[in-house]
Design an enzyme around this catalytic site. Structure first.
Site, PDB file in Angstrom:
ATOM      1  CD  GLU A 131       4.003   1.876 -52.481  1.00 31.22           C
ATOM      2  OE1 GLU A 131       2.807   1.579 -52.378  1.00 31.22           O
ATOM      3  OE2 GLU A 131       4.397   3.022 -52.761  1.00 31.22           O
ATOM      4  CG  HIS A 162      -2.072   2.160 -45.121  1.00 29.55           C
ATOM      5  ND1 HIS A 162      -0.939   1.929 -44.367  1.00 29.55           N
ATOM      6  CD2 HIS A 162      -1.642   2.432 -46.375  1.00 29.55           C
ATOM      7  CE1 HIS A 162       0.129   2.075 -45.145  1.00 29.55           C
ATOM      8  NE2 HIS A 162      -0.266   2.376 -46.373  1.00 29.55           N
ATOM      9  CG  HIS A 214      -5.454   3.774 -47.152  1.00 27.13           C
ATOM     10  ND1 HIS A 214      -4.943   5.039 -46.956  1.00 27.13           N
ATOM     11  CD2 HIS A 214      -4.845   3.286 -48.272  1.00 27.13           C
ATOM     12  CE1 HIS A 214      -4.065   5.308 -47.911  1.00 27.13           C
ATOM     13  NE2 HIS A 214      -3.995   4.266 -48.736  1.00 27.13           N
ATOM     14  NE  ARG A 257      -6.089   1.472 -53.464  1.00 29.01           N
ATOM     15  CZ  ARG A 257      -5.006   2.121 -53.072  1.00 29.01           C
ATOM     16  NH1 ARG A 257      -3.933   2.189 -53.867  1.00 29.01           N
ATOM     17  NH2 ARG A 257      -4.952   2.705 -51.894  1.00 29.01           N
ATOM     18  NE  ARG A 262      -1.520  -0.568 -48.840  1.00 32.72           N
ATOM     19  CZ  ARG A 262      -1.691   0.480 -49.578  1.00 32.72           C
ATOM     20  NH1 ARG A 262      -2.901   0.905 -49.839  1.00 32.72           N
ATOM     21  NH2 ARG A 262      -0.664   1.117 -50.062  1.00 32.72           N
TER      22      ARG A 262
HETATM   23  P1  FAD Z   1      -9.887  12.471 -54.529  1.00 26.77           P
HETATM   24  O1  FAD Z   1      -8.487  12.718 -54.863  1.00 26.77           O
HETATM   25  O2  FAD Z   1     -10.208  12.131 -53.128  1.00 26.77           O
HETATM   26  O3  FAD Z   1     -10.734  13.746 -54.942  1.00 26.77           O
HETATM   27  C1  FAD Z   1     -12.104  13.835 -54.632  1.00 26.77           C
HETATM   28  C2  FAD Z   1     -12.553  15.251 -54.879  1.00 26.77           C
HETATM   29  O4  FAD Z   1     -13.972  15.333 -54.795  1.00 26.77           O
HETATM   30  C3  FAD Z   1     -12.022  16.259 -53.883  1.00 26.77           C
HETATM   31  O5  FAD Z   1     -11.685  17.415 -54.606  1.00 26.77           O
HETATM   32  C4  FAD Z   1     -13.234  16.538 -52.983  1.00 26.77           C
HETATM   33  O6  FAD Z   1     -13.223  17.803 -52.360  1.00 26.77           O
HETATM   34  C5  FAD Z   1     -14.337  16.443 -54.004  1.00 26.77           C
HETATM   35  N1  FAD Z   1     -15.671  16.192 -53.471  1.00 26.77           N
HETATM   36  C6  FAD Z   1     -16.089  15.218 -52.646  1.00 26.77           C
HETATM   37  N2  FAD Z   1     -17.414  15.319 -52.435  1.00 26.77           N
HETATM   38  C7  FAD Z   1     -17.845  16.378 -53.156  1.00 26.77           C
HETATM   39  C8  FAD Z   1     -19.098  17.008 -53.350  1.00 26.77           C
HETATM   40  N3  FAD Z   1     -20.206  16.573 -52.728  1.00 26.77           N
HETATM   41  N4  FAD Z   1     -19.183  18.090 -54.157  1.00 26.77           N
HETATM   42  C9  FAD Z   1     -18.068  18.574 -54.760  1.00 26.77           C
HETATM   43  N5  FAD Z   1     -16.859  18.031 -54.607  1.00 26.77           N
HETATM   44  C10 FAD Z   1     -16.741  16.944 -53.819  1.00 26.77           C
HETATM   45  N6  FAD Z   1      -3.030   5.832 -53.898  1.00 26.77           N
HETATM   46  C11 FAD Z   1      -1.990   5.524 -54.691  1.00 26.77           C
HETATM   47  O7  FAD Z   1      -2.185   5.000 -55.794  1.00 26.77           O
HETATM   48  N7  FAD Z   1      -0.718   5.814 -54.286  1.00 26.77           N
HETATM   49  C12 FAD Z   1      -0.435   6.401 -53.099  1.00 26.77           C
HETATM   50  O8  FAD Z   1       0.717   6.649 -52.790  1.00 26.77           O
HETATM   51  C13 FAD Z   1      -1.524   6.708 -52.240  1.00 26.77           C
HETATM   52  N8  FAD Z   1      -1.300   7.284 -51.030  1.00 26.77           N
HETATM   53  C14 FAD Z   1      -2.375   7.691 -50.293  1.00 26.77           C
HETATM   54  C15 FAD Z   1      -2.153   8.399 -49.096  1.00 26.77           C
HETATM   55  C16 FAD Z   1      -3.221   8.891 -48.369  1.00 26.77           C
HETATM   56  C17 FAD Z   1      -2.975   9.642 -47.086  1.00 26.77           C
HETATM   57  C18 FAD Z   1      -4.543   8.673 -48.836  1.00 26.77           C
HETATM   58  C19 FAD Z   1      -5.720   9.213 -48.063  1.00 26.77           C
HETATM   59  C20 FAD Z   1      -4.768   7.956 -49.995  1.00 26.77           C
HETATM   60  C21 FAD Z   1      -3.688   7.472 -50.731  1.00 26.77           C
HETATM   61  N9  FAD Z   1      -3.885   6.766 -51.920  1.00 26.77           N
HETATM   62  C22 FAD Z   1      -2.824   6.434 -52.702  1.00 26.77           C
HETATM   63  C23 FAD Z   1      -5.243   6.601 -52.461  1.00 26.77           C
HETATM   64  C24 FAD Z   1      -5.447   7.688 -53.523  1.00 26.77           C
HETATM   65  O9  FAD Z   1      -4.816   8.876 -53.112  1.00 26.77           O
HETATM   66  C25 FAD Z   1      -6.915   7.982 -53.773  1.00 26.77           C
HETATM   67  O10 FAD Z   1      -7.640   6.784 -53.913  1.00 26.77           O
HETATM   68  C26 FAD Z   1      -7.056   8.784 -55.063  1.00 26.77           C
HETATM   69  O11 FAD Z   1      -6.260   9.944 -54.980  1.00 26.77           O
HETATM   70  C27 FAD Z   1      -8.507   9.136 -55.294  1.00 26.77           C
HETATM   71  O12 FAD Z   1      -8.575  10.056 -56.345  1.00 26.77           O
HETATM   72  P2  FAD Z   1      -9.985  10.618 -56.773  1.00 26.77           P
HETATM   73  O13 FAD Z   1      -9.744  11.601 -57.855  1.00 26.77           O
HETATM   74  O14 FAD Z   1     -10.912   9.516 -57.026  1.00 26.77           O
HETATM   75  O15 FAD Z   1     -10.535  11.346 -55.446  1.00 26.77           O
HETATM   76  C1  SIN Z   2       1.175   4.346 -49.152  1.00 31.17           C
HETATM   77  O1  SIN Z   2       1.997   5.178 -49.514  1.00 31.17           O
HETATM   78  O2  SIN Z   2       1.398   3.441 -48.343  1.00 31.17           O
HETATM   79  C2  SIN Z   2      -0.205   4.422 -49.738  1.00 31.17           C
HETATM   80  C3  SIN Z   2      -0.153   3.856 -51.082  1.00 31.17           C
HETATM   81  C4  SIN Z   2      -1.510   3.515 -51.576  1.00 31.17           C
HETATM   82  O3  SIN Z   2      -2.513   3.709 -50.884  1.00 31.17           O
HETATM   83  O4  SIN Z   2      -1.568   2.998 -52.692  1.00 31.17           O
END
Ligand code: FAD
Ligand code: SIN
Length: 516
Positions: A113, A228, A334, A369, A274
């Site tokens: 990437e 993104h 993103h 990031r 990015r």
């Molecule tokens: P999340 O996975 O967002 O989980 C947050 C949780 O909190 C959810 O369950 C939500 O419902 C809950 N929540 C929120 N507010 C409340 C509340 N008030 N009360 C109770 N629950 C609540 N990163 C990478 O490293 N690699 C990738 O390939 C990648 N691809 C991505 C693709 C997309 C489409 C997106 C959107 C992001 C991507 N990212 C990627 C970024 C990465 O997915 C996220 O930054 C990461 O998953 C965040 O994890 P988290 O556990 O912090 O939050």
């Molecule tokens: C992507 O697959 O391009 C998202 C990866 C990331 O947010 O780290």
């Protein structure tokens, strides 16, 4: 409905689930999650999870790439923790059954990437997050010490004598309650929904940041929002992410005339970081007054469809063939590099309140990031949060930063906005290219909107739509103020009126704390 546990985890993405699994070794855990437990950014992650496990890789090299992308603001100790501890937690995921793609020799296949100097991204086709969430979710489901309360949104942290003792929540059915716990973890993810155009799911509304500032915690680096570069841009179709892994496997950005254009803007071309690619796309679209496209037509069609089945399917639903057609793309919000300020063990400025994952700001990503470092961050810092939550309390070792202490705007007479108006303003005025006048106007507008929300709350309104609007306005206000304040360009924060990085004045983290 009132609940008690040793530990409260708010959120069921990678950070919350990984933390809960460790916490369950020492106590009873309640997970509050505001929708279906599988609904999270984690579940939609595509490209993969970075870890220095390849023969040509090392934690030092991974750290170097992370720090280069972070544009001078990465906290080196946090990066060190991420890259050194990361491989161990990724191997643990594999032992737990994560089915990452394999190469011909049976080793994890490593993807490329942008801004990674070697192949280091483990992936499960183009749905890596779904696979990780499946593995963690099934272990959590099998633990007798973890209770998952779904469709329950945390609304407010409870702070008593300077320490967090749990949170209030409301269920989708309207039932209210409190969870009381010895230690509370914010794992609520990001805030992409604060912007009109975003890759983030509907749950990513910045709740953790709003709750933390409401409780008096410090938040930091909120001006750094990653856009993104490549999101499907078809009228009427959802803003679906087109993973950077596509370019890692050879996809090219082309203009309306079919010309590859990235090297005109950046020597690293399609695999520049990015922020650079996103701005180049906007400039090329402006220069040509036409859309910009991703093309994979020069690659083997069978490989494209096998490697990226989810993306190919979504493109097909929009009437496009990923393997043959030019796919129109544009940038979208993103990822939030800033968040609730924490030390290396996820401690915040409030005792017994912890934060991990995208909601947190450890400083590991600096101003921008590196791709696929976020899932890794969730694993590593989720596990570290659990260890600190189970240990005797001690104050956070927060890094030195400029701290702005600001009162909330006073009650105002204007109307409470609808959420579209907030998201549209944020996109137009606090988006990819920022400048003093639009930022100043946005801050003034958000000030007034926040005043209207405060007035409505003072009149006794406490319905859920108002609370959700209050969250978006509060987070938008904090992001806009931070973007207005930083008079330089660095990483994802680009000011057209201050286009250069200014290390003399701005090589620092800036925190905010709201006064009651
Ligand atoms: P999340 O996975 O967002 O989980 C947050 C949780 O909190 C959810 O369950 C939500 O419902 C809950 N929540 C929120 N507010 C409340 C509340 N008030 N009360 C109770 N629950 C609540 N990163 C990478 O490293 N690699 C990738 O390939 C990648 N691809 C991505 C693709 C997309 C489409 C997106 C959107 C992001 C991507 N990212 C990627 C970024 C990465 O997915 C996220 O930054 C990461 O998953 C965040 O994890 P988290 O556990 O912090 O939050
Ligand atoms: C992507 O697959 O391009 C998202 C990866 C990331 O947010 O780290």
């Amino acid at each position: 409905m009132d609940l008690g546990g040793d530990f409260l985890v708010i959120g069921s993405g990678i950070a919350g689930l990984r933390a809960a699994l460790s916490l369950a070794e020492t106590g009873d855990v309640v997970i509050l999650t505001k929708a279906d437990p599988r609904e999270s950014s984690t579940g939609y992650a595509q490209g993969g999870i970075a870890a220095a496990i390849g023969p040509d890789d090392s934690p030092e090299l991974h750290a170097r790439d992370t720090i280069a992308a972070g544009d001078g603001l990465c906290v080196p100790e946090a990066v060190d923790v991420l890259v050194r501890e990361g491989p161990r937690y990724v191997r643990e995921l594999i032992e737990w059954g994560a089915a990452f793609d394999r190469d011909a020799a049976g080793a994890p296949a490593l993807g490329r990437e942008a801004a990674h100097s070697v192949r280091r991204v483990l992936h499960a086709r183009d749905a890596t997050g779904r696979e990780i969430a499946r593995v963690l979710g099934s272990r959590v489901g099998g633990s007798p010490r973890i209770r998952v309360v779904d469709d329950a949104a945390a609304t407010e942290l409870v702070v008593d004598g300077g320490a967090c003792t749990g949170a209030r929540f409301v269920t989708t059915a309207g039932e209210r309650g409190t969870v009381t716990a010895h230690a509370t973890l914010l794992a609520t993810g990001g805030a992409g929904q604060v912007f009109r155009e975003t890759t983030n799911p509907a749950v990513a509304t910045g709740d953790g940041i709003a709750m933390a500032v409401g409780a008096g915690a410090r938040v930091a680096d909120l001006e750094f929002v990653q856009f993104h570069p490549t999101v499907l841009s078809v009228e009427g179709a959802p803003r679906f992410l087109l993973s950077e892994a596509l370019r890692g496997e050879g996809a090219r950005l082309v203009n309306e005339a079919g010309e590859p254009f990235m090297t005109r803007y950046e020597p690293a071309g399609d695999l520049a970081s990015r922020d650079l690619v996103a701005r180049a796309i906007v400039r090329e679209a402006e220069r040509t007054a036409a859309p910009v496209y991703l093309t994979m037509a020069h690659l083997d069609a069978g490989f494209v469809r096998r490697r990226f089945p989810t993306i190919a399917q979504t493109c097909a639903q929009a009437g496009l063939d990923l393997a043959h057609d030019r796919i129109p793309v544009s940038p979208a919000a993103h990822y939030l590099m800033g968040g609730v300020e924490t030390d290396l063990d996820a401690r915040t400025s409030i005792q017994r309140l912890f934060a991990a994952g995208e909601v947190a700001c450890t400083g590991v990503h600096g101003a921008n990031r590196l791709a696929s470092n976020s899932l890794l961050e969730g694993l590593v810092f989720g596990a570290r949060a659990a260890a600190a939550m189970a240990a005797p309390p001690r104050p956070a070792a927060l890094r030195a930063a400029d701290v702005f202490e600001t009162p909330l705007p006073t009650a105002g007479a204007g109307p409470v906005p609808d959420t579209y108006a907030v998201r549209d303003l944020m996109w137009r005025s606090v988006g990819l290219l920022r400048a003093v006048r639009p930022l100043e106007a946005a801050v003034a507008r958000l000030d007034a909107w926040l005043g209207a929300v405060v007035a409505a709350q003072a009149r006794g309104h406490c319905d859920e739509p108002l609370r959700r609007t209050a969250t978006l306005v509060t987070v938008g206000w904090l992001v806009a103020r931070a973007a207005f304040r930083r008079e330089e360009s660095r990483g994802a924060h680009f000011r057209t009126d201050f286009p250069s990085r200014d290390d003399l004045h701005w090589n620092k983290h800036i925190s905010d704390r709201l006064l009651a």
